[in-house]
Design an enzyme around this catalytic site. Structure first.
Site, short mmCIF file in Angstrom:
data_model
loop_
_atom_site.label_atom_id
_atom_site.label_comp_id
_atom_site.label_asym_id
_atom_site.label_seq_id
_atom_site.Cartn_x
_atom_site.Cartn_y
_atom_site.Cartn_z
N CYS A 66 0.84 -1.19 0.00
CA CYS A 66 0.00 0.00 0.00
C CYS A 66 0.88 1.24 0.00
CB CYS A 66 -0.92 0.03 1.21
SG CYS A 66 -1.89 1.56 1.26
N GLY A 74 -4.81 -4.43 -12.70
CA GLY A 74 -4.27 -3.12 -13.07
C GLY A 74 -4.99 -2.63 -14.30
N GLY A 75 -6.08 -1.91 -14.09
CA GLY A 75 -6.79 -1.27 -15.21
C GLY A 75 -7.68 -2.16 -16.03
N GLY A 127 -10.72 -3.81 -10.36
CA GLY A 127 -10.79 -2.81 -9.29
C GLY A 127 -11.55 -1.58 -9.69
#
Lengths: 255, 303
Positions: free
Chosen positions: B130, B243-244, B265
């Site tokens: 994070c 990721g995307g 996400g």
């Protein structure tokens, strides 16, 4: 229950240099019941506008299955929405958040600043239906920024302030005579607009022992309490503006 | 009839589509839009030993085809997760993984040990990446020795599936992945957000309260895809790509690059139903290409 529905843009009326009212026609399914102060996350298919845009419900016609949005052109996303041709499809995630609640007094004042007037029309209609006559106090920079005053006047008295004095009382809403009396002739304040304005109204409400419901416009991503981006500090810690708000009792906020 | 089932070590997924931590709440937020039981799995909000208030507002900035966030692991803490949230979500008939984070190795270990006791949680995703917390988080995931130390320590107390989420903010992600594998990880997931920044030039101020934040969304996809490909070549354990990812084509690209499964996400914010569409799209693709199983996609890149 929240819905993801496609609407059709059936009317787009420019009000001022940067305000446009969009009328959206629902589809086969009837509209769910909407609370004044609730909002929709509107999908924008335009380069430079990746996320949905949170816009408050400006007006509702259940019979015609229409929702009106008052859009202020502030950036790429809102400009893309107001540029849409009639007949375009607009996808909305709605109804979101907690709206305004009914007062325990009939003496109410609805105070809007700038684009914050948007939810107050629907709120005024809702109050009227519940036997309460709304009074509006609307503040803008100049007379040219006043939007749909006739629609508000149909529901109740409309008072105006402008920063340059080109209409109504010169100054901010707090400078209007209605706010200057020793004992206010209203018990509830409903407000939406710039945070600085709402903080002053919250302080005023505290001083006079009034109730004050404010609607926050925090930047948000998901609109449904998943991303935790739009938080505001409250008496119970960080709360999501999108699900715990956007309308809060001003005393609950850490203002 | 195509077979969408995927095995990630001890985890059996009915399809390769999971949701990414921090974008899907505890699943409940999406119940009006998606049948959660139809997902391959959900990774719930980053959970720490103690409750965390997270960072100050503003925490979000929209960027070209993406967004920056600086939430900072706001969560109720593992004890309230177990007493309040777990009883509500354990009904889901999908793989619920808890994303576990901490500031010290001891905090990771204690949190993981508590989650180990939950029958309906078949795995954790160890968040060593994070970018939005001052101590811990990414500090663990950007150096090989600390990554190995925290993974090995949690492995000692956690005996179900341990996925480790990797940071892209490193020089050599494959090296970190190998370290995590050697320390006992059952799978790796990548990428977490890319460290980024936004400035309001009119005000001459950073947009985020923390100045920097994590970039996600479609904008990061090419970087994520490259990293998934590099890691998949390096390790033997399964790789979960993210990721995307915004549609089935994106998800398939990650699997061709070597991912066994994917996580979605930020795209959930734009289309809350995107997961169901990706599942259907993968199925269509397999039919169109005369494939019988989604497993055939893994690493099928013809390079």
């Amino acid at each position: 229950m929240k819905y993801l529905h496609d609407f059709t843009l059936v009317n787009s009326e420019r009000q001022t240099d940067d305000f446009v009212v969009l009328t959206l026609q629902g589809g086969a399914e009837p509209l769910p019941e909407l609370q004044p102060g609730q909002f929709a996350e509107v999908r924008v298919d335009a380069p430079g506008a990746y996320l949905r845009r949170p816009l408050s419900i400006h007006d509702v016609d259940y019979d015609k299955q229409q929702i009106k949005l008052l859009v202020q052109e502030v950036g790429t996303g809102t400009r893309a929405l107001t540029a849409l041709a009639l007949g375009s499809t607009i996808n909305m995630l709605y109804p979101l958040g907690k709206g305004y609640s009914l007062p325990d007094s009939k003496r109410v004042l609805l105070v809007g600043g700038g684009c914050g007037v948007a939810p107050l029309l629907f709120l005024g209609r809702y109050l009227k239906k519940n036997g309460i006559t709304p009074r509006f106090l609307i503040g803008t920079r100049t007379a040219a920024g006043l939007v749909r005053l006739d629609a508000y006047r149909e529901l109740g008295e409309v008072m105006v302030t402008t920063e340059d004095g080109s209409a109504g009382t010169k100054g901010y809403v707090i400078h209007h005579p209605v706010m200057k009396t020793e004992t206010p002739d209203f018990d509830w304040i409903y407000t939406c607009g710039p945070e600085a304005m709402m903080r002053i109204l919250a302080k005023y409400a505290n001083k006079h022992g009034l109730s004050c419901q404010v609607s926050l416009e925090n930047h948000m991503a998901c609109g449904i309490g998943a991303c935790l981006c739009c938080i505001t500090p409250t008496k119970d810690g960080h709360k999501c503006t999108c699900t715990d708000g956007p309308v809060f009792d001003s005393k609950y906020l850490q203002w | 009839m195509v077979d969408l089932k995927v095995k990630l070590g001890s985890l059996e997924l009915q399809n390769p589509v999971m949701t990414a931590s921090g974008t899907y709440g505890y699943g409940e937020e999406y119940e009006d839009f998606v049948d959660i039981n139809r997902l391959g799995g959900i990774v719930v909000k980053g959970t720490t030993l103690h409750p965390r208030q997270g960072n100050d507002y503003p925490r979000m900035a929209e960027t070209p085809m993406g967004m920056l966030n600086a939430v900072g692991l706001q969560n109720v803490g593992v004890d309230r997760f177990i007493s309040e949230i777990y009883p509500r979500i354990k009904k889901y008939r999908t793989n619920i993984l808890v994303n576990v984070s901490g500031s010290t190795v001891e905090e990771y270990v204690e949190t993981a040990a508590k989650i180990n006791a939950l029958d309906h949680i078949p795995g954790i995703e160890l968040n060593i990446s994070c970018p939005n917390v001052k101590e811990g988080g990414m500090a663990f995931g950007t150096s090989c020795p600390s990554t190995i130390a925290v993974t090995a320590a949690v492995r000692e107390v956690y005996n179900k599936h341990m996925m480790v989420k990797l940071s892209p903010n490193v020089t050599n992600i494959a090296e970190i992945a190998l370290g995590v594998e050697s320390a006992g990880a059952d799978s790796v997931s990548l990428i977490n957000t890319l460290l980024g920044m936004a400035i309001d030039v009119e005000q001459r101020r950073p947009v985020l309260s923390t100045i920097t934040g994590g970039l996600s969304g479609a904008a990061v996809k090419p970087v994520a895809l490259r990293m998934v490909w590099q890691v998949a070549q390096a390790v033997k354990i399964p790789v979960v790509g993210m990721g995307g990812i915004s549609n089935a084509e994106d998800a398939i690209a990650f699997m061709l690059a070597g991912a066994s499964a994917v996580q979605i996400g930020t795209a959930n914010f734009i289309d809350p139903k995107v997961t169901e569409k990706v599942i259907a799209g993968i199925e269509d693709y397999l039919v169109r290409h005369n494939m019988t199983s989604v497993a055939e996609l893994k690493g099928a890149l013809q390079a």
